[in-house]
Design an enzyme around this catalytic site. Structure first.
Site, PDB file in Angstrom:
ATOM      1  N   GLU A 165       0.819  -1.212   0.000  1.00  0.00           N
ATOM      2  CA  GLU A 165       0.000   0.000   0.000  1.00  0.00           C
ATOM      3  C   GLU A 165       0.854   1.263   0.000  1.00  0.00           C
ATOM      4  OE1 GLU A 165      -2.996   0.032   3.026  1.00  0.00           O
ATOM      5  OE2 GLU A 165      -3.636  -2.000   2.637  1.00  0.00           O
ATOM      6  N   GLU A 352      -5.147  -8.697   1.360  1.00  0.00           N
ATOM      7  CA  GLU A 352      -5.767  -8.290   2.632  1.00  0.00           C
ATOM      8  C   GLU A 352      -7.248  -8.073   2.413  1.00  0.00           C
ATOM      9  OE1 GLU A 352      -4.239  -4.805   4.675  1.00  0.00           O
ATOM     10  OE2 GLU A 352      -2.165  -5.431   4.304  1.00  0.00           O
TER      11      GLU A 352
END
Ligand code: IFM
Length: 448
Positions: A165, A352
């Site tokens: 991320e 995730e």
């Protein structure tokens, strides 16, 4: 109705070093930007610090045993840069290497496939002092770090992730509520540019090694924004801004299509925020990866008036934290977008997905997390349907194995399948842990 996943589908759980390891000042580790940021007053909810977290540095065997019991096939964790190289660019810390060697050996002994991220937000503080990601030297520092990792663990890790991320670096430099806590968007844009070059350079290093069993990829989270009121100009502009200018478009375009998108280029020019680039940077960023990791949490519907009210409340120091409506079905659209718009032609993993609980609700309520089960079931149902559309998804990781240090939210948000008692460091299974175990055992689940 029953959803059954492919035989070789990789069910997993995910964590990150700074969120679970603790032992922040042990084993030769240097401070990270989060150790420093969390000491600034008011930055972390209830002044939570990552110093001890879940103490997985000492309790990793226990954590691997939990995974084994749940039947997970793969574990996604991250290396802590300041544990491997305490000052970021100098001497390697043998105790850090030993820790990860033992962790990986323990996973292998238990038949769990390692998926390891090189950078999950914990930059060595010593590098931040030198400008961090804003200093082009970061490319040399990151390559050195990656080289140490590949020298020591190259073939032992099946799935390598360069960055998790990358948007966190934008948040930390432009918005200020993540470490290092700056609010300088121009600097943030430069940081992101360097980060993407770091990624591409490490992909090249990785290829040169010709590792037989290991693959390399990157994880980009996609929170896709939609206009809440179709045809409303403000809502539509907000969705474009949040997707292209400050969201996933910042990364997916340079990684998979090449260069910054037209919208982003226009914005950067207008705002006088174009990063300094060097010849060849965009080719480097676009080096082919072996897989793409999608972190999916929700789809978001932008209503310009509501967003303004939220911003006002936040500026006035209010605690505007209403949880947005859940849109698990958005995963289908996101996966189609990856393949159709961004031309992602490598296998995809959902690296995730999960749902937070409010710690303030109390232990009993947190343990009975039917809401999480329902949400994840909806995501997995939509995922299954997308796979039936022909989109290749190889695995799914739940965030997270256990409640942990949730960045600016400190210990106030709980994402775990296991409840962490931060006083005793006990891990207690939530209802979702039993449910996920059954999903893995049956390779699917029933929906009414
Ligand atoms: O805890 C984080 C993780 O570090 C990155 N992805 C989102 C999770 C939940 O907020």
């Amino acid at each position: 109705m029953r959803y059954t996943f492919p035989k070789d589908f990789m069910w997993g759980v995910a964590t990150a070093a700074a969120q679970i390891e603790g032992a922040a000042f042990e084993g030769g580790r240097g401070p990270s930007i989060w150790d420093v940021f969390s000491r600034l007053p008011g930055k972390i909810k209830n002044d939570g610090r990552p110093d001890v977290a879940c103490d997985s540095y000492h309790l990793y065997e226990k954590d691997v045993a939990l995974m084994k019991e749940m039947g997970v096939k793969t574990y996604r964790f991250s290396f802590s840069w300041p544990r491997i190289i305490p000052d970021g660019s100098g001497e390697v810390n043998p105790e850090g290497i030993r820790y990860y060697k033992e962790l990986i050996a323990c996973l292998k002994k238990n038949g769990i496939v390692p998926n390891a991220t090189m950078y999950h937000w914990d930059l060595p503080y010593a590098l931040q002092v030198k400008g961090g990601f804003g200093n082009r030297e970061i490319i040399t520092w990151f390559k050195h770090y990656a080289e140490v990792l590949l020298d020591n663990f190259g073939e032992d890790v099946d799935l390598w992730v360069t960055f998790n991320e990358p948007i966190a670096v934008y948040v930390g430099h432009a918005l200020g509520f993540f470490a290092p806590g700056l609010q300088d968007e121009k600097y943030a844009r430069q940081c992101l540019h360097h980060l993407l070059v770091c990624h591409g350079e490490v992909v090249r290093m990785f290829r040169e090694r010709n590792l037989q069993n290991a693959k390399i990829g990157i994880v980009v989270d996609v929170w896709k924004h939609y206009p809440a009121r179709a045809g409303n100009e403000e809502d539509e502009a907000s969705a474009v801004y949040n997707n292209e200018i400050t969201g996933y478009g910042m990364f997916l375009h340079p990684l998979f299509l090449g260069g910054y998108s037209g919208e982003l280029q226009k914005y950067l020019k207008e705002q006088d925020m174009e990063p300094v680039t060097e010849e060849g940077d965009f080719e480097i960023m676009r080096r082919k990866v072996d897989f793409y990791g999608l972190n999916f949490y929700n789809g978001l519907y932008d209503n310009a008036e509501e967003l303004r009210a939220r911003e006002k409340a936040q500026k006035e120091g209010g605690n505007y934290q209403d949880r947005p409506e859940s849109h698990p079905e958005a995963i289908r659209d996101v996966l189609h977008m990856l393949v159709e718009k961004y031309k992602v032609d490598v296998p995809i993993y959902i690296t995730e997905n999960g749902l937070p609980q409010d710690a303030g609700e109390g232990r009993e309520k947190n343990l009975d997390d039917q809401e999480r089960i329902d949400y994840v079931k909806d995501v997995l149902s939509a995922l299954h349907e997308t796979m039936e559309d022909g989109i290749q998804v190889k695995g799914y990781y739940m965030w997270s194995l256990l409640d942990n240090f949730e960045w600016s939210a400190g210990y106030a948000a709980r994402y775990g399948l296991y409840y962490t008692d931060y006083q005793t460091l006990e891990r207690i299974p939530k209802k979702s842990a039993g449910w996920y175990r059954q999903v893995i055992a049956e390779n699917g689940f029933d929906v009414e």
